[in-house]
Design a protein around this motif. Structure first.
Motif, PDB file in Angstrom:
ATOM      1  N   PHE A 182      12.503  -1.625  -4.418  1.00 52.17           N
ATOM      2  CA  PHE A 182      13.749  -1.778  -5.160  1.00 52.17           C
ATOM      3  C   PHE A 182      13.363  -1.847  -6.636  1.00 52.17           C
ATOM      4  CE2 PHE A 182      15.100  -3.374  -0.991  1.00 52.17           C
ATOM      5  CZ  PHE A 182      16.302  -2.680  -0.834  1.00 52.17           C
ATOM      6  N   GLY A 183      13.525  -0.722  -7.327  1.00 55.28           N
ATOM      7  CA  GLY A 183      13.060  -0.616  -8.702  1.00 55.28           C
ATOM      8  C   GLY A 183      13.972  -1.310  -9.689  1.00 55.28           C
ATOM      9  N   SER A 184      13.429  -1.589 -10.865  1.00 56.25           N
ATOM     10  CA  SER A 184      14.191  -2.271 -11.904  1.00 56.25           C
ATOM     11  C   SER A 184      13.580  -1.970 -13.261  1.00 56.25           C
ATOM     12  CB  SER A 184      14.179  -3.782 -11.663  1.00 56.25           C
ATOM     13  OG  SER A 184      14.729  -4.479 -12.765  1.00 56.25           O
ATOM     14  N   GLY A 190       7.763  -5.516 -12.441  1.00 57.40           N
ATOM     15  CA  GLY A 190       6.554  -4.724 -12.261  1.00 57.40           C
ATOM     16  C   GLY A 190       6.730  -3.321 -11.721  1.00 57.40           C
ATOM     17  N   THR A 191       7.931  -2.758 -11.847  1.00 56.61           N
ATOM     18  CA  THR A 191       8.184  -1.425 -11.290  1.00 56.61           C
ATOM     19  C   THR A 191       7.287  -0.363 -11.920  1.00 56.61           C
ATOM     20  OG1 THR A 191      10.489  -1.986 -10.790  1.00 56.61           O
ATOM     21  CG2 THR A 191       9.939   0.362 -10.955  1.00 56.61           C
ATOM     22  N   ASP A 192       7.184  -0.366 -13.234  1.00 55.34           N
ATOM     23  CA  ASP A 192       6.377   0.648 -13.921  1.00 55.34           C
ATOM     24  C   ASP A 192       4.915   0.566 -13.495  1.00 55.34           C
ATOM     25  OD1 ASP A 192       8.771   1.115 -15.146  1.00 55.34           O
ATOM     26  OD2 ASP A 192       8.032   0.959 -17.202  1.00 55.34           O
ATOM     27  N   VAL A 193       4.392  -0.658 -13.406  1.00 55.28           N
ATOM     28  CA  VAL A 193       2.996  -0.852 -13.002  1.00 55.28           C
ATOM     29  C   VAL A 193       2.790  -0.345 -11.579  1.00 55.28           C
ATOM     30  CG1 VAL A 193       1.206  -2.570 -12.524  1.00 55.28           C
ATOM     31  CG2 VAL A 193       2.660  -2.827 -14.541  1.00 55.28           C
ATOM     32  N   SER A 215      13.259   2.733 -15.632  1.00 54.24           N
ATOM     33  CA  SER A 215      13.014   3.080 -17.027  1.00 54.24           C
ATOM     34  C   SER A 215      12.751   4.581 -17.117  1.00 54.24           C
ATOM     35  CB  SER A 215      11.802   2.310 -17.550  1.00 54.24           C
ATOM     36  OG  SER A 215      10.617   2.744 -16.894  1.00 54.24           O
ATOM     37  N   ASP A 216      12.822   5.113 -18.321  1.00 53.12           N
ATOM     38  CA  ASP A 216      12.534   6.541 -18.510  1.00 53.12           C
ATOM     39  C   ASP A 216      11.128   6.863 -18.022  1.00 53.12           C
ATOM     40  OD1 ASP A 216      15.030   6.878 -19.599  1.00 53.12           O
ATOM     41  OD2 ASP A 216      14.352   6.786 -21.683  1.00 53.12           O
ATOM     42  N   TYR A 217      10.189   5.972 -18.324  1.00 52.71           N
ATOM     43  CA  TYR A 217       8.804   6.178 -17.877  1.00 52.71           C
ATOM     44  C   TYR A 217       8.725   6.249 -16.354  1.00 52.71           C
ATOM     45  CZ  TYR A 217       4.034   5.089 -16.493  1.00 52.71           C
ATOM     46  OH  TYR A 217       2.803   5.135 -15.881  1.00 52.71           O
ATOM     47  N   ALA A 218       9.364   5.295 -15.682  1.00 51.09           N
ATOM     48  CA  ALA A 218       9.313   5.253 -14.226  1.00 51.09           C
ATOM     49  C   ALA A 218       9.962   6.493 -13.611  1.00 51.09           C
ATOM     50  CB  ALA A 218      10.000   3.982 -13.718  1.00 51.09           C
ATOM     51  N   GLN A 219      11.067   6.945 -14.193  1.00 53.35           N
ATOM     52  CA  GLN A 219      11.710   8.158 -13.677  1.00 53.35           C
ATOM     53  C   GLN A 219      10.796   9.364 -13.828  1.00 53.35           C
ATOM     54  OE1 GLN A 219      15.899   8.930 -14.531  1.00 53.35           O
ATOM     55  NE2 GLN A 219      16.136   6.823 -15.242  1.00 53.35           N
ATOM     56  N   ASP A 220      10.092   9.443 -14.956  1.00 51.03           N
ATOM     57  CA  ASP A 220       9.154  10.547 -15.158  1.00 51.03           C
ATOM     58  C   ASP A 220       8.050  10.527 -14.106  1.00 51.03           C
ATOM     59  OD1 ASP A 220      10.571  11.420 -17.347  1.00 51.03           O
ATOM     60  OD2 ASP A 220       9.267  10.465 -18.830  1.00 51.03           O
ATOM     61  N   VAL A 221       7.548   9.331 -13.787  1.00 48.57           N
ATOM     62  CA  VAL A 221       6.502   9.218 -12.772  1.00 48.57           C
ATOM     63  C   VAL A 221       7.039   9.637 -11.410  1.00 48.57           C
ATOM     64  CG1 VAL A 221       4.973   7.637 -11.526  1.00 48.57           C
ATOM     65  CG2 VAL A 221       5.256   7.391 -14.001  1.00 48.57           C
ATOM     66  N   VAL A 222       8.220   9.123 -11.049  1.00 44.75           N
ATOM     67  CA  VAL A 222       8.817   9.455  -9.753  1.00 44.75           C
ATOM     68  C   VAL A 222       8.995  10.954  -9.598  1.00 44.75           C
ATOM     69  CG1 VAL A 222      10.990   9.321  -8.462  1.00 44.75           C
ATOM     70  CG2 VAL A 222       9.945   7.236  -9.345  1.00 44.75           C
ATOM     71  N   ASN A 296      -3.993 -10.606 -11.448  1.00 41.65           N
ATOM     72  CA  ASN A 296      -4.623 -10.512 -12.771  1.00 41.65           C
ATOM     73  C   ASN A 296      -5.045  -9.089 -13.108  1.00 41.65           C
ATOM     74  OD1 ASN A 296      -4.485 -13.303 -13.528  1.00 41.65           O
ATOM     75  ND2 ASN A 296      -6.100 -13.723 -12.033  1.00 41.65           N
ATOM     76  N   ASP A 297      -5.145  -8.235 -12.095  1.00 43.75           N
ATOM     77  CA  ASP A 297      -5.467  -6.821 -12.296  1.00 43.75           C
ATOM     78  C   ASP A 297      -4.574  -6.010 -11.362  1.00 43.75           C
ATOM     79  OD1 ASP A 297      -6.536  -4.364 -12.893  1.00 43.75           O
ATOM     80  OD2 ASP A 297      -8.546  -4.783 -12.122  1.00 43.75           O
ATOM     81  N   PRO A 298      -3.261  -5.986 -11.667  1.00 46.83           N
ATOM     82  CA  PRO A 298      -2.303  -5.439 -10.703  1.00 46.83           C
ATOM     83  C   PRO A 298      -2.512  -3.955 -10.384  1.00 46.83           C
ATOM     84  CG  PRO A 298      -1.236  -5.866 -12.815  1.00 46.83           C
ATOM     85  CD  PRO A 298      -2.590  -6.498 -12.880  1.00 46.83           C
ATOM     86  N   GLU A 299      -2.900  -3.158 -11.368  1.00 40.51           N
ATOM     87  CA  GLU A 299      -3.050  -1.727 -11.083  1.00 40.51           C
ATOM     88  C   GLU A 299      -4.175  -1.482 -10.080  1.00 40.51           C
ATOM     89  OE1 GLU A 299      -2.733   1.211 -14.122  1.00 40.51           O
ATOM     90  OE2 GLU A 299      -1.696  -0.132 -15.494  1.00 40.51           O
ATOM     91  N   GLN A 300      -5.342  -2.064 -10.317  1.00 35.82           N
ATOM     92  CA  GLN A 300      -6.442  -1.911  -9.380  1.00 35.82           C
ATOM     93  C   GLN A 300      -6.125  -2.592  -8.060  1.00 35.82           C
ATOM     94  OE1 GLN A 300      -9.063  -0.060  -9.430  1.00 35.82           O
ATOM     95  NE2 GLN A 300      -9.969  -0.845  -7.525  1.00 35.82           N
TER      96      GLN A 300
END
Length: 346
Positions: A182-184, A190-193, A215-222, A296-300
């Motif tokens: 459920f994005g926001s 943390g949707t973008d991350v 966000s615009d960034y998240a839409q571009d990724v999707v 502490n390192d959410p992406e990894q």
């Protein structure tokens, strides 16, 4: 014997679903809701009729984009709180979040929280970690504190379609492993991350369903992702059950949280979650019911969590069932009704 009344702010509605089962259970304990606009004339009118004023998100009553206006509203809020105390009302705060997720002035929010912790008769933590979070932030959890964890939402989101029918509706294969998000646009969620991590972790044998405003960034990724569906806009309550039960995991990549109703939504449908190892998720799950990663390192951490799932990690259905049984509204209402009784007798 007439039932005692309490006034919740805000009153129960579908936008705050946890209040609906809680109100029903409190009624079984002979506590009835009496809603009224919180202003001086009504405080006099309902004196000795309504015993408790229970606030859930008080910052919504003074929040404004203008710091000055927020301060003025906060002063008016304190005046009404002091009048309520003077007239004999008991004041209760449900600490859903130690601090608001956003504000025009966090200094004001700290001050208002300190006021509430000092002056209110009861502070309710709806999560096992809440007391420690309050003490860490303010050095106190109030004059009187009780923990009353939220329960699952059985019956609140009716199932209309079978898992097979729901998957067919969204053109998903019955053998796909589907992660629901459920994005926001709110940064703390943390949707973008999450989407950035998902993109860098692919290709993996996983499918993603994203719902909500991005966000615009998240839409571009999707838009660049394979095996991903995006349903923009707010999801209606009637579709929530279909979306959750057709999925295999619910991603809750919050960056900070005190209590998560989204987590209890997942438990309602016996679904494992993907979430950071924040105190809330650690204390409300078992290693066999959730895939937790390093906050502490959410992406990894997310990439490693997705790799574990792709490698075949499965939840333990019996352990999830034990959690569903553990977080029951009867326990919540028993505790809260007992505390209501205690503070109105002192």
């Amino acid at each position: 014997k007439t039932m005692p009344f309490y006034a919740p702010y805000p009153p129960p509605d579908r936008s705050n679903p946890f209040q609906i089962p809680l109100a029903e259970k409190l009624r079984q304990h002979h506590w009835e809701i009496k809603s009224f606009n919180w202003r001086p004339v009504n405080l006099f009118k309902y004196r000795n009729k309504v015993l408790i004023l229970h606030f859930h998100w008080p910052e919504s009553q003074w929040r404004s984009q203008s710091v000055l206006l927020s301060v003025l509203k906060a002063i008016w809020w304190i005046i009404r709180a002091e009048l309520s105390i003077l007239l004999g009302y008991r004041l209760v705060w449900s600490a859903h979040n130690v601090l608001p997720h956003y504000s025009s002035s966090m200094t004001l929010e700290h001050g208002m929280r300190r006021y509430i912790l000092r002056r209110f008769d009861l502070i309710v933590g709806h999560a096992l970690n809440c007391q420690n979070d309050l003490v860490a932030a303010f050095g106190t959890c109030g004059r009187r504190y009780v923990v009353a964890p939220l329960g699952v939402y059985a019956g609140l989101y009716p199932v209309r379609l079978s898992r097979e029918e729901a998957r067919k509706k969204f053109s998903l294969d019955e053998n796909e492993t589907v992660v629901l998000l459920f994005g926001s646009q709110s940064a703390y969620k943390g949707t973008d991350v999450f989407l950035r991590s998902w993109k860098s972790a692919m290709p993996l044998p996983l499918s993603l369903m994203v719902v909500g405003d991005l966000s615009d960034y998240a839409q571009d990724v999707v838009n660049t992702l394979e095996y991903c569906q995006y349903l923009p806009g707010r999801v209606v309550d009637e579709d929530i059950a279909d979306l959750v039960q057709m999925s295999d995991f619910l991603a809750i990549p919050y960056q900070h949280i005190t209590t998560s109703s989204m987590y209890f939504l997942a438990l309602t449908f016996h679904m494992p979650v993907i979430a950071p190892n924040l105190p809330f998720f650690v204390q409300h799950s078992y290693p066999t019911t959730a895939v937790l990663y390093n906050h502490n390192d959410p992406e990894q951490g997310l990439r490693e969590a997705l790799a574990r799932i792709a490698a075949g990690w499965k939840p333990d259905p019996e352990q999830i069932a034990a959690l569903v049984k553990r977080f029951d509204w009867n326990t919540t209402s028993d505790t809260l009704a007992q505390m209501y009784n205690e503070i109105t007798l002192t």
